[in-house]
Write a protein that holds these residues in place. Structure first.
Motif, PDB file in Angstrom:
ATOM      1  N   VAL A   2       0.798  -1.668  -0.110  1.00  0.00           N
ATOM      2  CA  VAL A   2       0.288  -0.208   0.472  1.00  0.00           C
ATOM      3  C   VAL A   2       0.757   1.323   0.151  1.00  0.00           C
ATOM      4  O   VAL A   2       0.575   2.012  -1.176  1.00  0.00           O
ATOM      5  CB  VAL A   2      -1.086  -0.284   1.600  1.00  0.00           C
ATOM      6  CG1 VAL A   2      -1.510   0.568   1.346  1.00  0.00           C
ATOM      7  CG2 VAL A   2      -1.741  -0.961   1.508  1.00  0.00           C
ATOM      8  N   ALA A   3       2.006   1.340   0.860  1.00  0.00           N
ATOM      9  CA  ALA A   3       2.785   2.094   1.154  1.00  0.00           C
ATOM     10  C   ALA A   3       3.919   2.729  -1.032  1.00  0.00           C
ATOM     11  O   ALA A   3       3.217   3.798  -1.186  1.00  0.00           O
ATOM     12  CB  ALA A   3       3.950   1.806   2.481  1.00  0.00           C
ATOM     13  N   LEU A   6       0.536   4.438  -2.588  1.00  0.00           N
ATOM     14  CA  LEU A   6       0.931   5.530  -2.377  1.00  0.00           C
ATOM     15  C   LEU A   6       1.792   6.475  -2.992  1.00  0.00           C
ATOM     16  O   LEU A   6       1.356   7.476  -3.136  1.00  0.00           O
ATOM     17  CB  LEU A   6       0.864   5.963  -1.257  1.00  0.00           C
ATOM     18  CG  LEU A   6      -1.117   5.251  -0.052  1.00  0.00           C
ATOM     19  CD1 LEU A   6      -0.984   5.477   1.277  1.00  0.00           C
ATOM     20  CD2 LEU A   6      -2.118   6.298  -0.589  1.00  0.00           C
ATOM     21  N   LYS A   7       2.934   6.158  -2.991  1.00  0.00           N
ATOM     22  CA  LYS A   7       4.349   6.441  -3.455  1.00  0.00           C
ATOM     23  C   LYS A   7       4.143   6.905  -4.563  1.00  0.00           C
ATOM     24  O   LYS A   7       4.556   8.030  -5.624  1.00  0.00           O
ATOM     25  CB  LYS A   7       5.472   5.983  -2.644  1.00  0.00           C
ATOM     26  CG  LYS A   7       6.622   6.627  -3.559  1.00  0.00           C
ATOM     27  CD  LYS A   7       7.864   5.459  -3.629  1.00  0.00           C
ATOM     28  CE  LYS A   7       8.861   5.810  -4.254  1.00  0.00           C
ATOM     29  NZ  LYS A   7       9.135   4.410  -5.437  1.00  0.00           N
ATOM     30  N   LYS A   9       1.378   6.934  -6.706  1.00  0.00           N
ATOM     31  CA  LYS A   9       0.322   7.850  -6.648  1.00  0.00           C
ATOM     32  C   LYS A   9       0.869   9.486  -6.264  1.00  0.00           C
ATOM     33  O   LYS A   9       0.470  10.984  -6.999  1.00  0.00           O
ATOM     34  CB  LYS A   9      -0.913   8.365  -5.669  1.00  0.00           C
ATOM     35  CG  LYS A   9      -1.838   6.874  -5.828  1.00  0.00           C
ATOM     36  CD  LYS A   9      -2.841   6.687  -5.109  1.00  0.00           C
ATOM     37  CE  LYS A   9      -3.919   5.919  -5.749  1.00  0.00           C
ATOM     38  NZ  LYS A   9      -4.932   5.569  -5.447  1.00  0.00           N
ATOM     39  N   GLY A  10       1.884   9.632  -5.282  1.00  0.00           N
ATOM     40  CA  GLY A  10       2.577  11.175  -5.365  1.00  0.00           C
ATOM     41  C   GLY A  10       3.275  11.194  -6.236  1.00  0.00           C
ATOM     42  O   GLY A  10       2.914  12.620  -7.186  1.00  0.00           O
ATOM     43  N   HIS A  25      -0.414  11.748  -0.448  1.00  0.00           N
ATOM     44  CA  HIS A  25       0.276  10.730  -0.832  1.00  0.00           C
ATOM     45  C   HIS A  25       1.339  10.395  -0.336  1.00  0.00           C
ATOM     46  O   HIS A  25       1.448   9.188   0.377  1.00  0.00           O
ATOM     47  CB  HIS A  25      -0.278  10.898  -2.283  1.00  0.00           C
ATOM     48  CG  HIS A  25      -1.231  10.567  -3.080  1.00  0.00           C
ATOM     49  ND1 HIS A  25      -2.292   9.658  -2.618  1.00  0.00           N
ATOM     50  CD2 HIS A  25      -2.146  11.863  -3.578  1.00  0.00           C
ATOM     51  CE1 HIS A  25      -3.226  10.347  -3.212  1.00  0.00           C
ATOM     52  NE2 HIS A  25      -2.598  10.738  -3.983  1.00  0.00           N
ATOM     53  N   TYR A  26       2.968  11.428  -0.224  1.00  0.00           N
ATOM     54  CA  TYR A  26       3.726  11.060   0.710  1.00  0.00           C
ATOM     55  C   TYR A  26       3.334  10.867   2.155  1.00  0.00           C
ATOM     56  O   TYR A  26       4.430   9.808   2.469  1.00  0.00           O
ATOM     57  CB  TYR A  26       5.212  11.965   0.262  1.00  0.00           C
ATOM     58  CG  TYR A  26       4.775  12.339  -0.954  1.00  0.00           C
ATOM     59  CD1 TYR A  26       5.627  10.843  -2.729  1.00  0.00           C
ATOM     60  CD2 TYR A  26       5.276  13.438  -1.822  1.00  0.00           C
ATOM     61  CE1 TYR A  26       6.025  10.911  -3.085  1.00  0.00           C
ATOM     62  CE2 TYR A  26       6.262  13.347  -3.089  1.00  0.00           C
ATOM     63  CZ  TYR A  26       6.117  12.148  -3.743  1.00  0.00           C
ATOM     64  OH  TYR A  26       6.437  12.181  -5.613  1.00  0.00           O
ATOM     65  N   HIS A  28       0.090  10.270   3.762  1.00  0.00           N
ATOM     66  CA  HIS A  28       0.047   8.862   3.717  1.00  0.00           C
ATOM     67  C   HIS A  28       1.472   7.343   4.176  1.00  0.00           C
ATOM     68  O   HIS A  28       0.598   6.311   4.715  1.00  0.00           O
ATOM     69  CB  HIS A  28      -1.303   8.901   3.012  1.00  0.00           C
ATOM     70  CG  HIS A  28      -2.462   9.759   3.624  1.00  0.00           C
ATOM     71  ND1 HIS A  28      -2.986   9.375   5.105  1.00  0.00           N
ATOM     72  CD2 HIS A  28      -2.456  10.708   3.148  1.00  0.00           C
ATOM     73  CE1 HIS A  28      -4.001  10.932   4.734  1.00  0.00           C
ATOM     74  NE2 HIS A  28      -3.837  11.312   3.361  1.00  0.00           N
ATOM     75  N   SER A  29       2.124   7.744   3.105  1.00  0.00           N
ATOM     76  CA  SER A  29       2.786   6.630   3.125  1.00  0.00           C
ATOM     77  C   SER A  29       3.471   6.397   4.000  1.00  0.00           C
ATOM     78  O   SER A  29       3.636   5.379   4.567  1.00  0.00           O
ATOM     79  CB  SER A  29       3.719   6.767   1.792  1.00  0.00           C
ATOM     80  OG  SER A  29       4.500   4.901   1.762  1.00  0.00           O
TER      81      SER A  29
END
Length: 190
Positions: A2-3, A6-7, A9-10, A25-26, A28-29
């Protein structure tokens, strides 16, 4: 993972110049691996990482370092220089020899555009110079250092940057020259 998603997406948001979305996003990751809410500014130490093994801790640590560097760049792009400084500082805590972290922290300090922050930027780039492995990196960091010194000179003037002793010596020389000139004028008029 997941992390990692998210990275990514960032990274996509950054490429599209959606810097605040990318930063979110960063963050949240990073939060996946840390014991703090994603909207918190209180980023904790490496010991707060949630890992099952030393190998996993190292892998996660590298990922978090990249995330903080990316976060710092997002903040630089949005001129949130204090946040960029804090994010690059977190990256340095993970890897104190990372040239990108020194570069981004230097740019964050430069962006604050205060005499003290410019001095700190010079100090930061000088520390980073110690870790330059290639001539190209060394030349780049030295060029940045020279540019920062010029900028500080423009902001304060050379005597102030050099410190009080230099300013006093300069003033003494100017005073002596003025006395000699005024004394020379009296001799010529007699």
């Amino acid at each position: 993972m997941v992390a990692e998603a998210l990275k990514n997406k960032g990274n996509l948001g950054f490429q599209n110049k959606e810097y605040l979305g990318a930063a979110t996003h960063y963050l949240h990751s990073i939060a996946i691996f840390r014991h703090f809410p994603a909207d918190s500014d209180a980023l904790r130490s490496e010991d707060d990482l949630v890992c099952d093994s030393e190998a996993q801790r190292e892998e996660v640590s590298k990922l978090i370092n990249i995330l903080f560097l990316n976060l710092s760049q997002c903040y630089l792009e949005t001129k949130a220089f204090e946040n960029a400084f804090m994010a690059s500082d977190q990256a340095m805590r993970i890897d104190d020899k990372n040239l990108k972290a020194y570069y981004r922290q230097t740019r964050a300090l430069e962006g604050m555009d205060k005499p003290e922050s410019l001095r700190q930027a010079i100090d930061c780039i000088e520390v980073g110079l110690q870790y330059c492995a290639t001539d190209q990196d060394r030349q780049r960091f030295e060029q940045i250092r020279r540019e920062l010194m010029v900028r500080l000179d423009e902001k304060l003037g050379a005597p102030k940057r050099m410190g009080p002793a230099f300013a006093k010596a300069t003033q003494t020389l100017l005073d002596d020259a003025a006395k000699q000139l005024s004394g020379a004028g009296k001799v010529c008029s007699a």
